[in-house]
Design a protein around this motif. Sequence first.
Motif, mmCIF file in Angstrom:
data_model
loop_
_atom_site.group_PDB
_atom_site.id
_atom_site.type_symbol
_atom_site.label_atom_id
_atom_site.label_comp_id
_atom_site.label_asym_id
_atom_site.label_seq_id
_atom_site.Cartn_x
_atom_site.Cartn_y
_atom_site.Cartn_z
ATOM 1 N N GLN A 73 1.001 -1.183 -0.017
ATOM 2 C CA GLN A 73 -0.099 0.004 0.066
ATOM 3 C C GLN A 73 0.898 1.125 -0.022
ATOM 4 O OE1 GLN A 73 -1.017 2.716 2.274
ATOM 5 N NE2 GLN A 73 -2.766 3.123 0.800
ATOM 6 N N LEU A 76 0.978 3.945 2.877
ATOM 7 C CA LEU A 76 1.675 3.242 4.155
ATOM 8 C C LEU A 76 3.168 2.981 4.169
ATOM 9 C CD1 LEU A 76 1.128 2.312 7.106
ATOM 10 C CD2 LEU A 76 0.301 0.086 6.028
ATOM 11 N N LYS A 79 5.203 6.279 4.635
ATOM 12 C CA LYS A 79 5.120 6.497 6.177
ATOM 13 C C LYS A 79 6.025 5.533 6.740
ATOM 14 C CE LYS A 79 2.168 7.046 10.491
ATOM 15 N NZ LYS A 79 3.350 6.269 11.158
#
Length: 211
Positions: A73, A76, A79
């Motif tokens: 993803q 994500l 991050k």
Amino acid sequence: MSAAEPVILLGAGGHAKVCIEVFRARGLFDPVACIDPYAKENNVLGVPVHRDEDSQRAFLDRGVKWGFVAIGQNSLRAKLGADLQISGFRLANAISPRACVSPSATLGRGILIMPGAVINAEADIGDHCIVNTNAVVEHDCRVGIACHVAPGSVLGGRVRLEDEVFVGTGASVTPNNVIGKGTVVGAAAAVISNIAAGVTVVGVPARPIIR
């Protein structure tokens, strides 16, 4: 030949499997752990799974310098990759020896390049990107942070993907077009013009889905 550097992976799902195999095929990094609090298995292709989030610090304290986010993803992945760097890890690249990467291409950190992928002259691949199996990134493309160019997809020359774009399996983008941040290009779609940010496009030619 020098010994492979140990690397930890964040994630323990199917995407982690392909990342582990690419690391092993290249031989520059040795996956020593998958860290995933939601993991269902105790190992991934023989790599032990740790569910305790404090494991990152434990490995850093033991001298493991390298980390990699093995999560598909896009947002994500970006991050967690940033978090790894803040924690003190360097981001490894997983580049298959069966990929074709131009010596004039620029590669970011924490990227995955799968077997059969082609990255041509002076292309620029941003941090945390995935260039998947048999995907083509042609000359002078600019691929932003945490994009995913899915299996069999093709970016023509001088295409620009803004951050966190997903180009679906078998899709194509004709030369000189720009795809805005966070946009999803559906499987087998053909993009023949610029696409705005934050939309999903499908079809031939690709058009936004109206919701």
